[in-house]
Design an enzyme around this catalytic site. Structure first.
Site, short mmCIF file in Angstrom:
data_model
loop_
_atom_site.label_atom_id
_atom_site.label_comp_id
_atom_site.label_asym_id
_atom_site.label_seq_id
_atom_site.Cartn_x
_atom_site.Cartn_y
_atom_site.Cartn_z
N HIS A 294 -3.58 3.63 -6.41
CA HIS A 294 -3.13 3.32 -5.05
C HIS A 294 -2.71 1.86 -5.05
O HIS A 294 -2.74 1.20 -6.09
CB HIS A 294 -4.28 3.62 -4.07
CG HIS A 294 -3.91 3.48 -2.62
ND1 HIS A 294 -2.72 3.93 -2.12
CD2 HIS A 294 -4.58 2.93 -1.56
CE1 HIS A 294 -2.68 3.67 -0.81
NE2 HIS A 294 -3.79 3.06 -0.46
N ASP B 85 -3.61 13.26 1.21
CA ASP B 85 -2.82 12.19 1.83
C ASP B 85 -1.40 12.69 2.16
O ASP B 85 -0.72 13.22 1.29
CB ASP B 85 -2.79 11.05 0.80
CG ASP B 85 -1.91 9.88 1.19
OD1 ASP B 85 -1.50 9.81 2.35
OD2 ASP B 85 -1.68 9.01 0.32
N HIS C 110 9.04 -4.14 -3.74
CA HIS C 110 7.88 -3.48 -3.15
C HIS C 110 7.92 -2.01 -3.52
O HIS C 110 8.99 -1.41 -3.58
CB HIS C 110 7.90 -3.62 -1.63
CG HIS C 110 6.78 -2.85 -0.96
ND1 HIS C 110 5.46 -3.16 -1.16
CD2 HIS C 110 6.79 -1.77 -0.15
CE1 HIS C 110 4.71 -2.31 -0.48
NE2 HIS C 110 5.49 -1.46 0.14
N SER D 92 5.64 1.75 -2.67
CA SER D 92 4.60 2.31 -1.80
C SER D 92 3.36 2.67 -2.63
O SER D 92 3.44 2.87 -3.83
CB SER D 92 5.15 3.57 -1.12
OG SER D 92 4.11 4.24 -0.47
N GLY D 93 2.23 2.78 -1.94
CA GLY D 93 1.00 3.21 -2.61
C GLY D 93 0.73 4.68 -2.40
O GLY D 93 -0.34 5.18 -2.75
N HIS D 94 1.69 5.40 -1.80
CA HIS D 94 1.43 6.79 -1.44
C HIS D 94 2.38 7.74 -2.18
O HIS D 94 3.52 7.40 -2.46
CB HIS D 94 1.60 7.00 0.06
CG HIS D 94 0.65 6.17 0.87
ND1 HIS D 94 -0.62 6.59 1.19
CD2 HIS D 94 0.78 4.94 1.41
CE1 HIS D 94 -1.23 5.65 1.90
NE2 HIS D 94 -0.40 4.63 2.05
N ASP E 49 -12.07 -5.24 22.05
CA ASP E 49 -11.41 -6.42 22.59
C ASP E 49 -12.42 -7.56 22.56
O ASP E 49 -13.40 -7.54 23.30
CB ASP E 49 -10.96 -6.12 24.03
CG ASP E 49 -10.17 -7.28 24.63
OD1 ASP E 49 -10.04 -8.31 23.95
OD2 ASP E 49 -9.70 -7.16 25.77
#
Length: 554
Positions: A140, A194, A363, A365-367, A442
């Site tokens: 990943h 995933d 870049h 993706s990690g998916h 918050d």
């Protein structure tokens, strides 16, 4: 009477119909195991909210049954809610080295020091209550990621975690497809997988490809280089450091989360660098521009992060100079496109040369994309399938993909947070719901800002506020002072004196009529003020500010 037939219940509390706050509960033999415990970031309409965590009402109700929390990897959307959840339920947490290293830093910030953290290496199996949990090495965009194989007497549940199939990973440790294939051969009862990149055809590019791009940029650049990326992407940081070492540049790390992750990863040996490569930001002036690389946070255009501050000259130590080369090594998370675009424009305005994803392979993706997901389905060959980690369209597309590989649609469950899937030896079915939903954090308040407060914030943000203050005599019910009008975010009082004067007169008249009718009820007086003022202001300005009448008696 025979024994109750055993069954497994799968209860997702986050991560379905959304990207983020991943959390799933597995129930078996009156015991519960939690997979991941993540947060998500607020939607645009959640004004003033810092983060969003899953609703754990169901877990608090059953806290005696919970045997532990197992983590697939160290991203915020999988570990970010731990401090909030562990304050309510005291259970052990299991994960790999880097994952727990990041969890520890997070718990320290929240002053939680008593939590039992147990390190598990990829490739090992541990017993947690009635569950046998095997951590399977995965790939990943963060090191030490795992898939989980959870064995019960009914069969094996495989949770892929976030994954991709990278044949040339940076640490040389390939996802353990052999083990998944072995489990698949024996028979997997259920797979949860995933779905993030299910809409993308083909396969995700290897992380190593980014290293080659970095090298060619470093080789051809004489100026300072600034790389913005996700702090958690240690492999990416490693590749920047490798290129820096190769081309004799020193590295400065900027941004709180980046400094944290680099020091944890260095301590654990996940990040390897030559002695003296890292230098302190205060010593940056001792080197020429071509000897410097700055690694920073802010690849998503976040206002408070390193890169944005440099772009707006608000950073205490670093500024963008004409000629700098800035590499944004990340894709905008959906919803952040405008912020990223604004920062890119600001950087260009300052004279920097900006390289972003549409210009170069900086870049990945990690998916997993479609082909990798197909391979995972084929190897695991599960009896039942629940797509997880994705918006509803991703879950639907993933279900379609499974069907295209020959899976029976009856055995695929496209569900949402809070739905319960019950599985026995003979069948699987939907079996009701448990409480679920977003809990808003918050400041220090957890869950104390709900729909009504958000509705008010929206009203105030869009239309402003008008406060009417009147002092009335207790005995005669006559107006002694006022009405005074204070306006915030509605009109600028000094430029709208006529409007305000007329508004005061209208309130006065209305109160005098109430007095003649001998009305003394505060609630009636307040709603009278509200009604007459609302109509008048709408007629004059076509706006509806929030009106707060304040009545004082003397």
């Amino acid at each position: 009477m025979g024994r109750k037939p055993s069954k497994i219940r799968i209860v997702p509390l986050g991560g379905l119909k959304e990207i983020g706050k991943n959390m799933t509960v597995i129930e078996y033999k009156d015991e519960m195991l939690i997979i991941d415990c993540g947060l998500s970031f607020p939607e645009d309409e959640m004004l003033g909210i810092d983060i969003v965590i899953p609703d754990i009402t169901y877990l608090i109700k059953n806290k005696d049954k919970i045997k532990g929390i197992v983590l697939t990897h160290g991203h915020e959307d999988h570990i970010g809610a731990l401090p909030y959840v562990l304050k309510k339920i005291d259970v052990p947490v299991y994960g790999t080295r880097l994952t727990l290293g990041l969890v520890e830093t997070k718990l320290k910030e929240h002053k939680l020091t008593e939590v039992h953290l147990q390190r598990v290496d990829a490739g090992t199996t541990i017993q947690i209550g009635s569950y046998e949990v095997e951590f399977i090495k995965s790939s990943h965009s963060i090191p030490d990621a795992c898939a989980l194989a959870i064995s019960t007497s009914l069969g094996v549940i495989l949770h892929t975690g976030d994954f991709k199939i990278d044949y040339t990973p940076i640490d040389g440790q390939m996802i353990d497809l052999q083990r998944i294939a072995e489990l698949g051969k024996k028979g997997i009862l259920l797979m949860m997988a995933d779905s993030t990149n299910v809409e993308r055809p083909g396969s995700t590019m290897s992380e190593s490809k980014v290293g080659a791009t970095f090298e060619s940029i470093f080789n051809n650049t004489k100026s300072r280089i600034i790389v913005a990326t996700f702090a958690s992407n240690v492999h990416r940081v490693q590749q920047v450091m490798n290129a820096a070492a190769k081309y004799n540049r020193k590295v400065v790390v900027s941004g709180r989360s980046m400094v944290n992750v680099v020091s944890v990863a260095q301590e654990l040996g996940t990040l390897v660098m030559p002695e003296g490569l890292l230098i302190d930001v205060n010593n940056i002036d001792q080197y020429d521009d071509h000897e410097i690389v700055i690694i920073t946070t802010g690849s998503q255009g976040e206002a408070m992060a390193g890169l944005s501050r440099m772009a707006t000259s608000e950073h205490r130590k670093l500024d963008i100079r004409a000629g700098d080369t800035v590499i944004i090594s990340a894709t905008p998370i959906p919803g952040n496109e405008k912020l990223v675009s604004r920062v890119i424009n600001q950087l260009f305005e300052k004279g920097a040369d900006v390289i972003y994803e549409s210009l170069a392979d900086i870049h990945v993706s990690g998916h997993a994309c479609q082909e990798e997901l197909k391979l995972m389905h084929r190897l695991a060959n599960p009896k039942y399938f629940i797509p997880v980690h994705g918006e509803f369209r991703h879950l639907k597309q993933h279900a379609k993909l499974a069907e295209s590989l020959g899976m029976d649609s009856q055995n695929i469950f496209t569900i949402q947070n809070g739905n319960v899937v019950e599985i026995t030896k003979d069948y699987a079915k939907l079996a009701g719901n448990v409480p679920s939903g977003p809990v808003l954090v918050d400041g220090l308040g957890v869950g104390d800002v709900g729909n009504i407060v958000l509705r008010d914030r929206k009203h105030l943000a869009e239309d402003g506020l008008m406060v009417v203050v009147v002092t009335i005599s207790k005995e005669s019910s006559k107006i002694i002072a006022g009405p005074d009008i204070i306006s915030r975010g509605f009109v600028y009082v000094r430029e709208s004196e006529d409007l305000i004067d007329e508004a005061k007169q209208i309130v006065k008249n209305a109160l005098e009529i109430c007095e003649q009718q001998n009305t003394k009820e505060w609630s009636v007086l307040k709603s009278t003020i509200r009604d007459v003022l609302k109509d008048y202001l709408y007629q004059k300005t076509k706006r509806r500010p929030m009106i707060l009448p304040v009545i004082m008696e003397v």
